[in-house]
Design a protein around this motif. Sequence first.
Motif, mmCIF file in Angstrom:
data_model
loop_
_atom_site.group_PDB
_atom_site.id
_atom_site.type_symbol
_atom_site.label_atom_id
_atom_site.label_comp_id
_atom_site.label_asym_id
_atom_site.label_seq_id
_atom_site.Cartn_x
_atom_site.Cartn_y
_atom_site.Cartn_z
ATOM 1 N N ASP A 21 0.791 -1.241 0.000
ATOM 2 C CA ASP A 21 0.000 0.000 0.000
ATOM 3 C C ASP A 21 0.822 1.291 0.000
ATOM 4 O O ASP A 21 0.340 2.334 -0.400
ATOM 5 C CB ASP A 21 -0.956 0.023 1.200
ATOM 6 C CG ASP A 21 -2.137 -0.904 1.006
ATOM 7 O OD1 ASP A 21 -2.271 -1.491 -0.080
ATOM 8 O OD2 ASP A 21 -2.934 -1.037 1.952
ATOM 9 N N ARG A 22 2.055 1.267 0.457
ATOM 10 C CA ARG A 22 2.889 2.472 0.531
ATOM 11 C C ARG A 22 3.807 2.647 -0.685
ATOM 12 O O ARG A 22 4.530 3.628 -0.789
ATOM 13 C CB ARG A 22 3.763 2.427 1.794
ATOM 14 C CG ARG A 22 2.997 2.346 3.088
ATOM 15 C CD ARG A 22 2.399 3.645 3.572
ATOM 16 N NE ARG A 22 3.413 4.679 3.627
ATOM 17 C CZ ARG A 22 3.168 5.969 3.419
ATOM 18 N NH1 ARG A 22 1.961 6.377 3.171
ATOM 19 N NH2 ARG A 22 4.130 6.850 3.472
ATOM 20 N N TYR A 23 3.774 1.715 -1.621
ATOM 21 C CA TYR A 23 4.716 1.729 -2.741
ATOM 22 C C TYR A 23 4.667 3.022 -3.554
ATOM 23 O O TYR A 23 5.695 3.673 -3.761
ATOM 24 C CB TYR A 23 4.452 0.525 -3.663
ATOM 25 C CG TYR A 23 5.389 0.473 -4.846
ATOM 26 C CD1 TYR A 23 6.671 -0.027 -4.694
ATOM 27 C CD2 TYR A 23 5.000 0.936 -6.096
ATOM 28 C CE1 TYR A 23 7.548 -0.075 -5.771
ATOM 29 C CE2 TYR A 23 5.867 0.902 -7.170
ATOM 30 C CZ TYR A 23 7.133 0.395 -7.001
ATOM 31 O OH TYR A 23 8.001 0.368 -8.063
ATOM 32 N N VAL A 24 3.499 3.424 -4.036
ATOM 33 C CA VAL A 24 3.395 4.614 -4.888
ATOM 34 C C VAL A 24 3.770 5.870 -4.110
ATOM 35 O O VAL A 24 4.495 6.724 -4.613
ATOM 36 C CB VAL A 24 1.982 4.735 -5.513
ATOM 37 C CG1 VAL A 24 1.798 6.080 -6.201
ATOM 38 C CG2 VAL A 24 1.755 3.604 -6.511
ATOM 39 N N SER A 25 3.320 5.972 -2.877
ATOM 40 C CA SER A 25 3.661 7.128 -2.054
ATOM 41 C C SER A 25 5.174 7.247 -1.888
ATOM 42 O O SER A 25 5.751 8.320 -2.083
ATOM 43 C CB SER A 25 2.998 6.990 -0.681
ATOM 44 O OG SER A 25 3.378 8.046 0.157
ATOM 45 N N ASN A 26 5.826 6.147 -1.557
ATOM 46 C CA ASN A 26 7.285 6.153 -1.398
ATOM 47 C C ASN A 26 7.989 6.416 -2.725
ATOM 48 O O ASN A 26 9.001 7.117 -2.780
ATOM 49 C CB ASN A 26 7.766 4.832 -0.797
ATOM 50 C CG ASN A 26 7.338 4.667 0.642
ATOM 51 O OD1 ASN A 26 7.102 5.641 1.352
ATOM 52 N ND2 ASN A 26 7.212 3.426 1.080
ATOM 53 N N TRP A 27 7.459 5.853 -3.807
ATOM 54 C CA TRP A 27 8.077 6.029 -5.123
ATOM 55 C C TRP A 27 8.076 7.503 -5.497
ATOM 56 O O TRP A 27 9.071 8.040 -5.967
ATOM 57 C CB TRP A 27 7.321 5.196 -6.160
ATOM 58 C CG TRP A 27 8.099 4.951 -7.418
ATOM 59 C CD1 TRP A 27 8.834 3.854 -7.711
ATOM 60 C CD2 TRP A 27 8.214 5.829 -8.538
ATOM 61 N NE1 TRP A 27 9.401 4.004 -8.954
ATOM 62 C CE2 TRP A 27 9.044 5.205 -9.483
ATOM 63 C CE3 TRP A 27 7.714 7.089 -8.834
ATOM 64 C CZ2 TRP A 27 9.375 5.776 -10.700
ATOM 65 C CZ3 TRP A 27 8.042 7.660 -10.047
ATOM 66 C CH2 TRP A 27 8.856 7.008 -10.955
ATOM 67 N N ILE A 28 6.939 8.184 -5.286
ATOM 68 C CA ILE A 28 6.824 9.601 -5.645
ATOM 69 C C ILE A 28 7.783 10.448 -4.801
ATOM 70 O O ILE A 28 8.411 11.374 -5.303
ATOM 71 C CB ILE A 28 5.370 10.080 -5.507
ATOM 72 C CG1 ILE A 28 4.516 9.426 -6.605
ATOM 73 C CG2 ILE A 28 5.269 11.592 -5.591
ATOM 74 C CD1 ILE A 28 3.023 9.614 -6.434
ATOM 75 N N LYS A 29 7.923 10.109 -3.524
ATOM 76 C CA LYS A 29 8.849 10.846 -2.644
ATOM 77 C C LYS A 29 10.299 10.697 -3.098
ATOM 78 O O LYS A 29 11.099 11.616 -2.954
ATOM 79 C CB LYS A 29 8.729 10.348 -1.200
ATOM 80 C CG LYS A 29 7.467 10.781 -0.514
ATOM 81 C CD LYS A 29 7.394 10.198 0.887
ATOM 82 C CE LYS A 29 6.056 10.480 1.516
ATOM 83 N NZ LYS A 29 5.919 9.814 2.827
ATOM 84 N N CYS A 30 10.632 9.544 -3.647
ATOM 85 C CA CYS A 30 12.023 9.261 -4.034
ATOM 86 C C CYS A 30 12.376 9.694 -5.453
ATOM 87 O O CYS A 30 13.536 9.688 -5.830
ATOM 88 C CB CYS A 30 12.302 7.770 -3.896
ATOM 89 S SG CYS A 30 12.251 7.182 -2.201
ATOM 90 N N HIS A 31 11.393 10.045 -6.259
ATOM 91 C CA HIS A 31 11.640 10.394 -7.661
ATOM 92 C C HIS A 31 11.095 11.797 -7.946
ATOM 93 O O HIS A 31 9.885 11.990 -8.040
ATOM 94 C CB HIS A 31 10.989 9.368 -8.592
ATOM 95 C CG HIS A 31 11.579 8.007 -8.469
ATOM 96 N ND1 HIS A 31 11.173 7.120 -7.488
ATOM 97 C CD2 HIS A 31 12.551 7.381 -9.171
ATOM 98 C CE1 HIS A 31 11.868 6.007 -7.615
ATOM 99 N NE2 HIS A 31 12.709 6.135 -8.619
#
Length: 94
Positions: A21-31
């Motif tokens: 569930d946190r994948y997209v949120s974390n991805w956006i923060k890192c990119h």
Amino acid sequence: MKNSNEWHTLAEASRILGKNDRYVSNWIKCHDDFPKPMLMDISGKKIIHDKGIQWISEHTKKEGVLKSKVSAIEDKFLKMTVLGKHPTYHFTWV
């Protein structure tokens, strides 16, 4: 992914991508290069457009893909070099 005009929560988008569930949120923060028009904030809750999910899918390194075949070959044999020589081990059975 279907070509539609839908918006999803980041958790829903993560599940669509088959991730936690946190994948997209974390991805956006890192990119930093994620296109911001594909993301909206409504009352403190972020939502992402279908095209944003597609964009993440296309810009994510695929699992199991090696950057270099050389490193895979080296790892396969696990060579250890000490001062330019391969160590020789002598075992004595007791």
